[in-house]
Design an enzyme around this catalytic site. Structure first.
Site, short mmCIF file in Angstrom:
data_model
loop_
_atom_site.label_atom_id
_atom_site.label_comp_id
_atom_site.label_asym_id
_atom_site.label_seq_id
_atom_site.Cartn_x
_atom_site.Cartn_y
_atom_site.Cartn_z
N GLU A 1 0.76 -1.38 0.06
CA GLU A 1 0.36 0.39 -0.21
C GLU A 1 0.98 1.38 0.17
O GLU A 1 2.16 0.98 0.48
CB GLU A 1 -0.63 -0.17 1.11
CG GLU A 1 -0.38 -0.01 2.44
CD GLU A 1 -0.53 0.57 3.63
OE1 GLU A 1 -1.39 1.60 2.92
OE2 GLU A 1 -1.20 0.48 4.68
N LYS B 1 -3.78 -1.09 14.35
CA LYS B 1 -2.76 -0.41 15.05
C LYS B 1 -3.52 -0.08 16.88
O LYS B 1 -4.78 -0.61 17.10
CB LYS B 1 -2.84 0.92 14.70
CG LYS B 1 -2.64 1.09 13.32
CD LYS B 1 -2.66 2.27 12.93
CE LYS B 1 -2.39 2.05 11.38
NZ LYS B 1 -3.51 1.61 10.36
N1 PSU Z 1 -0.54 0.61 8.26
C1 PSU Z 1 1.01 1.56 9.11
N2 PSU Z 1 1.33 2.46 8.22
C2 PSU Z 1 -0.13 3.51 7.90
C3 PSU Z 1 -1.08 2.35 8.06
C4 PSU Z 1 -1.46 0.84 7.86
O1 PSU Z 1 2.25 1.09 8.95
O2 PSU Z 1 -0.11 4.38 7.97
C5 PSU Z 1 -3.05 2.96 7.05
C6 PSU Z 1 -3.50 1.94 5.90
O3 PSU Z 1 -3.36 2.88 4.76
C7 PSU Z 1 -4.81 1.89 6.38
C8 PSU Z 1 -5.23 3.42 7.50
O4 PSU Z 1 -5.17 1.49 5.53
O5 PSU Z 1 -3.46 3.21 7.46
C9 PSU Z 1 -6.00 3.41 8.30
O6 PSU Z 1 -6.24 4.65 8.13
P1 PSU Z 1 -8.17 5.11 8.97
O7 PSU Z 1 -8.20 4.11 10.02
O8 PSU Z 1 -8.46 6.71 8.38
O9 PSU Z 1 -9.00 3.86 8.31
#
Ligand code: PSU
Ligand code: MN
Length: 302
Positions: free
Chosen positions: A26, A160
């Site tokens: 990604e 996370k």
């Molecule tokens: N993993 C990481 N860093 C990131 C992300 C994932 O180590 O920045 C990103 C991914 O693209 C994931 C996004 O889909 O964070 C999630 O964002 P949200 O919580 O707004 O859906």
């Protein structure tokens, strides 16, 4: 008629055509998850790791309206350094593409485009999930619903630690998203090796995962994603982690950070407040997940 372009890089197209292992990567991590200049270094390194493990990397993003499956080095530089790179989830893809704009893709959007291109193995850092306080804010990452609908295996370090991990695990169950612990039964919490929650199924090799992917196909449960939770080798200092998480959540609430800005805000807060410790861990996470994803792709291609 298509008003945009869908471009699979020659390297990725050749690998797919030959049935060789390909790993989707990604781009939101690069543009919104890691600070410059380490973001570009990591993006390049991760591609090299995938190659060293015998697979072809396909970093996915939209550049100037062009949907790109596999990026050239110039395009990686653009994603890492340009200021006009939006953060696109699945719902944004057509809008960004048709209006000629540029965006990095989240797990949801990357998985969607990967499957469209014929790629079914994907490495990321940590999945999105249910945010703390979601019972009021309704903030649940579109990563979850997207993955409930896609035939893809995602290697991540759990979700996370900024999230409500328990609620996220419940949602994964509801959405029929498979969950494997790689060499562990402890669900990892991104910066932490153990979120305090248990995983029912442990696997110990890429070959075992490939066998499960095969069984998913014949049992037709491959309409939903499979998550391989791979804990980082060396976690962040826990006391420090908890203190920074608390100050980050407080700061986000005070500054009125909502929606898709929440995750980048909290990650940035971690990297600054931990003086780079969380950044180091985050980089290790992405590298080790990419290596494992490549091993799985190789095992599946056998
Ligand atoms: N993993 C990481 N860093 C990131 C992300 C994932 O180590 O920045 C990103 C991914 O693209 C994931 C996004 O889909 O964070 C999630 O964002 P949200 O919580 O707004 O859906
Ligand atoms: Mn959100």
């Amino acid at each position: 008629m298509n008003s945009y372009e869908f471009v699979t890089s020659p390297e990725v197209a050749a690998a797919l055509k030959a049935g060789k292992p390909v790993v989707a990567l990604e781009s939101t991590i690069i543009s919104h998850g890691l600070p410059r200049p380490s973001n570009l270094e990591v993006a390049r390194e991760v591609e090299d790791i995938v190659r060293k493990h015998g697979a072809t990397p396909a970093t996915i993003a939209i550049l100037d309206g062009k949907v790109c499956i596999g990026l050239t080095d110039d395009q990686l530089v653009a994603i890492a350094n340009r200021d006009d790179i939006a953060k696109a989830s699945s719902r944004d893809l057509a809008i960004i593409a048709a209006t000629g704009k540029s965006a990095a893709t989240t797990v949801a959007a990357t998985a969607h485009l990967a499957v469209l291109a014929g790629i079914h193995i994907f490495a990321t850092g940590g999945l999105g999930g249910v945010h703390r306080g979601a019972n009021e804010s309704f903030d649940e990452s579109a990563d979850l619903t997207a993955l409930s609908d896609l035939d893809i295996t995602v290697v991540c370090a759990g979700v996370k630690s900024i999230l409500d991990v328990g609620a996220t695990l419940e949602r994964l169950e509801t959405l029929a998203i498979g969950l494997l612990g790689y060499k562990t039964t402890h669900f990892p919490g991104f910066y932490l090796t153990d979120s305090g929650y248990t995983i029912e199924h442990q696997v110990d090799s890429a070959a075992e995962i490939a066998a499960i992917i095969g069984a998913r196909k014949s049992l037709k449960t491959d309409v939903h994603a499979l998550i391989v939770a791979n804990p980082v080798a060396k976690e962040m200092d826990r006391t420090r982690h908890d203190a920074i998480l608390k100050s980050g959540l407080d700061a986000a609430a005070k500054s009125g950070i909502v929606g898709k800005a929440v995750t980048p805000f909290l990650l940035e807060h971690f990297h600054t407040a931990s003086e780079g410790e969380s950044l180091k861990v985050n980089i290790e996470i992405i590298k080790s997940n990419s290596a494992l994803a490549a091993d799985i792709a190789v095992a599946v291609a056998k």
